[in-house]
Design a protein around this motif. Structure first.
Motif, PDB file in Angstrom:
ATOM      1  N   GLN A  12      -1.496   7.901 -12.549  1.00 52.31           N
ATOM      2  CA  GLN A  12      -0.807   6.703 -13.036  1.00 52.31           C
ATOM      3  C   GLN A  12       0.305   6.296 -12.075  1.00 52.31           C
ATOM      4  O   GLN A  12       0.567   5.123 -11.881  1.00 52.31           O
ATOM      5  CB  GLN A  12      -0.212   7.009 -14.412  1.00 52.31           C
ATOM      6  CG  GLN A  12       0.401   5.816 -15.112  1.00 52.31           C
ATOM      7  CD  GLN A  12       0.510   6.038 -16.604  1.00 52.31           C
ATOM      8  OE1 GLN A  12       0.434   7.167 -17.089  1.00 52.31           O
ATOM      9  NE2 GLN A  12       0.670   4.981 -17.351  1.00 52.31           N
ATOM     10  N   GLN A  13       0.980   7.315 -11.489  1.00 53.86           N
ATOM     11  CA  GLN A  13       2.049   7.028 -10.539  1.00 53.86           C
ATOM     12  C   GLN A  13       1.473   6.720  -9.154  1.00 53.86           C
ATOM     13  O   GLN A  13       1.825   5.722  -8.530  1.00 53.86           O
ATOM     14  CB  GLN A  13       3.000   8.220 -10.419  1.00 53.86           C
ATOM     15  CG  GLN A  13       4.118   7.990  -9.418  1.00 53.86           C
ATOM     16  CD  GLN A  13       4.867   9.274  -9.119  1.00 53.86           C
ATOM     17  OE1 GLN A  13       4.389  10.175  -8.431  1.00 53.86           O
ATOM     18  NE2 GLN A  13       6.046   9.370  -9.678  1.00 53.86           N
ATOM     19  N   MET A  14       0.590   7.597  -8.689  1.00 59.39           N
ATOM     20  CA  MET A  14       0.030   7.445  -7.348  1.00 59.39           C
ATOM     21  C   MET A  14      -1.209   6.563  -7.463  1.00 59.39           C
ATOM     22  O   MET A  14      -2.348   7.035  -7.436  1.00 59.39           O
ATOM     23  CB  MET A  14      -0.273   8.822  -6.765  1.00 59.39           C
ATOM     24  CG  MET A  14       1.013   9.615  -6.613  1.00 59.39           C
ATOM     25  SD  MET A  14       0.749  11.262  -6.012  1.00 59.39           S
ATOM     26  CE  MET A  14       2.447  11.845  -5.950  1.00 59.39           C
ATOM     27  N   LEU A  62       0.884  -1.172   0.000  1.00 58.74           N
ATOM     28  CA  LEU A  62       0.000   0.000   0.000  1.00 58.74           C
ATOM     29  C   LEU A  62       0.919   1.218   0.000  1.00 58.74           C
ATOM     30  O   LEU A  62       1.712   1.433   0.919  1.00 58.74           O
ATOM     31  CB  LEU A  62      -0.939  -0.030   1.212  1.00 58.74           C
ATOM     32  CG  LEU A  62      -1.806  -1.303   1.293  1.00 58.74           C
ATOM     33  CD1 LEU A  62      -2.736  -1.240   2.484  1.00 58.74           C
ATOM     34  CD2 LEU A  62      -2.574  -1.545   0.006  1.00 58.74           C
ATOM     35  N   LYS A  63       0.851   1.977  -1.089  1.00 57.10           N
ATOM     36  CA  LYS A  63       1.849   2.993  -1.403  1.00 57.10           C
ATOM     37  C   LYS A  63       1.632   4.272  -0.571  1.00 57.10           C
ATOM     38  O   LYS A  63       0.591   4.425   0.092  1.00 57.10           O
ATOM     39  CB  LYS A  63       1.776   3.301  -2.905  1.00 57.10           C
ATOM     40  CG  LYS A  63       2.103   2.082  -3.776  1.00 57.10           C
ATOM     41  CD  LYS A  63       2.104   2.425  -5.253  1.00 57.10           C
ATOM     42  CE  LYS A  63       2.383   1.188  -6.094  1.00 57.10           C
ATOM     43  NZ  LYS A  63       2.509   1.485  -7.528  1.00 57.10           N
ATOM     44  N   PRO A  64       2.596   5.196  -0.623  1.00 51.73           N
ATOM     45  CA  PRO A  64       2.483   6.409   0.205  1.00 51.73           C
ATOM     46  C   PRO A  64       1.179   7.188   0.010  1.00 51.73           C
ATOM     47  O   PRO A  64       0.700   7.820   0.955  1.00 51.73           O
ATOM     48  CB  PRO A  64       3.701   7.230  -0.233  1.00 51.73           C
ATOM     49  CG  PRO A  64       4.729   6.184  -0.552  1.00 51.73           C
ATOM     50  CD  PRO A  64       3.930   5.093  -1.242  1.00 51.73           C
ATOM     51  N   ILE A 111      -1.619   1.039  -4.777  1.00 47.86           N
ATOM     52  CA  ILE A 111      -1.342  -0.351  -4.392  1.00 47.86           C
ATOM     53  C   ILE A 111      -0.450  -1.016  -5.425  1.00 47.86           C
ATOM     54  O   ILE A 111      -0.589  -0.779  -6.631  1.00 47.86           O
ATOM     55  CB  ILE A 111      -2.677  -1.119  -4.209  1.00 47.86           C
ATOM     56  CG1 ILE A 111      -2.463  -2.557  -3.724  1.00 47.86           C
ATOM     57  CG2 ILE A 111      -3.547  -1.086  -5.474  1.00 47.86           C
ATOM     58  CD1 ILE A 111      -3.738  -3.241  -3.224  1.00 47.86           C
ATOM     59  N   HIS A 112       0.492  -1.806  -4.942  1.00 46.91           N
ATOM     60  CA  HIS A 112       1.280  -2.684  -5.817  1.00 46.91           C
ATOM     61  C   HIS A 112       0.880  -4.119  -5.518  1.00 46.91           C
ATOM     62  O   HIS A 112       0.699  -4.482  -4.357  1.00 46.91           O
ATOM     63  CB  HIS A 112       2.777  -2.518  -5.539  1.00 46.91           C
ATOM     64  CG  HIS A 112       3.594  -3.623  -6.142  1.00 46.91           C
ATOM     65  ND1 HIS A 112       4.027  -3.593  -7.447  1.00 46.91           N
ATOM     66  CD2 HIS A 112       4.008  -4.819  -5.642  1.00 46.91           C
ATOM     67  CE1 HIS A 112       4.691  -4.709  -7.720  1.00 46.91           C
ATOM     68  NE2 HIS A 112       4.694  -5.464  -6.631  1.00 46.91           N
ATOM     69  N   ALA A 113       0.758  -4.937  -6.548  1.00 48.04           N
ATOM     70  CA  ALA A 113       0.515  -6.375  -6.352  1.00 48.04           C
ATOM     71  C   ALA A 113       1.374  -7.144  -7.350  1.00 48.04           C
ATOM     72  O   ALA A 113       1.505  -6.733  -8.513  1.00 48.04           O
ATOM     73  CB  ALA A 113      -0.960  -6.691  -6.560  1.00 48.04           C
TER      74      ALA A 113
HETATM   75  P1  CMP Z   1       3.117  -0.639 -10.304  1.00 47.13           P
HETATM   76  O1  CMP Z   1       2.548  -1.218 -11.556  1.00 47.13           O
HETATM   77  O2  CMP Z   1       2.769  -1.214  -8.999  1.00 47.13           O
HETATM   78  O3  CMP Z   1       4.718  -0.662 -10.447  1.00 47.13           O
HETATM   79  C1  CMP Z   1       5.380   0.285 -11.248  1.00 47.13           C
HETATM   80  C2  CMP Z   1       4.917   1.633 -10.842  1.00 47.13           C
HETATM   81  O4  CMP Z   1       5.470   2.705 -11.563  1.00 47.13           O
HETATM   82  C3  CMP Z   1       3.410   1.752 -11.124  1.00 47.13           C
HETATM   83  O5  CMP Z   1       2.724   0.923 -10.269  1.00 47.13           O
HETATM   84  C4  CMP Z   1       3.212   3.231 -10.959  1.00 47.13           C
HETATM   85  O6  CMP Z   1       3.214   3.618  -9.599  1.00 47.13           O
HETATM   86  C5  CMP Z   1       4.485   3.730 -11.626  1.00 47.13           C
HETATM   87  N1  CMP Z   1       4.264   4.010 -13.055  1.00 47.13           N
HETATM   88  C6  CMP Z   1       4.055   3.132 -14.051  1.00 47.13           C
HETATM   89  N2  CMP Z   1       3.933   3.768 -15.226  1.00 47.13           N
HETATM   90  C7  CMP Z   1       4.076   5.087 -14.970  1.00 47.13           C
HETATM   91  C8  CMP Z   1       4.059   6.262 -15.760  1.00 47.13           C
HETATM   92  N3  CMP Z   1       3.886   6.195 -17.090  1.00 47.13           N
HETATM   93  N4  CMP Z   1       4.229   7.436 -15.147  1.00 47.13           N
HETATM   94  C9  CMP Z   1       4.430   7.495 -13.827  1.00 47.13           C
HETATM   95  N5  CMP Z   1       4.459   6.411 -13.016  1.00 47.13           N
HETATM   96  C10 CMP Z   1       4.285   5.224 -13.568  1.00 47.13           C
END
Ligand code: CMP
Length: 155
Positions: free
Chosen positions: A109-111, A8-10, A114-116
């Motif tokens: 896309q970044q925030m 569970l991300k920041p 959750i990571h799985a």
């Molecule tokens: P996750 O798929 O868990 O692992 C890689 C992470 O990088 C992703 O979640 C996002 O948090 C981040 N991410 C992936 N693609 C992008 C993108 N195009 N721009 C910014 N962050 C990204």
């Protein structure tokens, strides 16, 4: 039963969404085998995200993932890797369907909360990266007999 790694991300921590997200995993019938909060360092994140090194978003991803503590979990259940990925939805929260965690709670896309782990092999490596064997607990949920049919329980 499969095990998968969840982080569970920041953004989930700082938005106060830990309880809601964990509740979704629990209500699905998944078992929490391990759970801890920690602030991740650059070294373990570079290893975890090695496949993204060199991508334009990589420096921002490292800064984001170190911006607060995260919560890490080992989640267990039948086909847990696929089941948890499906509950998360696709990476970009804006494109994630309603009903998924990213679709219901995120805009980025970044925030993306959750990571799985994305495969069984990745899950094994990621669980071992973030948890020592003694941090992963064996116990039965009381509802197992009404979550799984008898022939599903042994898997
Ligand atoms: P996750 O798929 O868990 O692992 C890689 C992470 O990088 C992703 O979640 C996002 O948090 C981040 N991410 C992936 N693609 C992008 C993108 N195009 N721009 C910014 N962050 C990204």
């Amino acid at each position: 039963m499969e095990q998968t790694l969840v982080i569970l991300k920041p953004d989930a921590v700082r938005r106060g969404l830990l309880g809601e997200i964990i509740a979704r995993l629990e209500r699905k019938g998944l078992r929490i085998a391990a759970l801890k909060m920690a602030r991740l360092g650059d070294e373990i994140l570079r290893e975890h995200y090695a496949h993204h090194a060199g991508k334009p978003f990589f420096p921002g991803l490292l800064a984001f993932m170190t911006s607060s503590p995260v919560v890490m979990m080992v989640i267990e259940g039948l086909d847990a890797v696929t089941v948890v990925r499906d509950l998360c939805g696709p990476t970009n929260c804006r494109k994630a369907p309603a009903g998924t965690i990213r679709g219901d709670y995120g805009m980025s896309q970044q925030m993306n909360l959750i990571h799985a782990s994305d495969s069984l092999a990745t899950a094994r490596a990621e669980v071992a990266r973030f948890f020592r064997a003694e941090e992963i607990h064996a116990y039965d949920r009381a509802d197992v007999p009404v979550v799984y049919a008898a022939d599903e329980r042994g898997h």
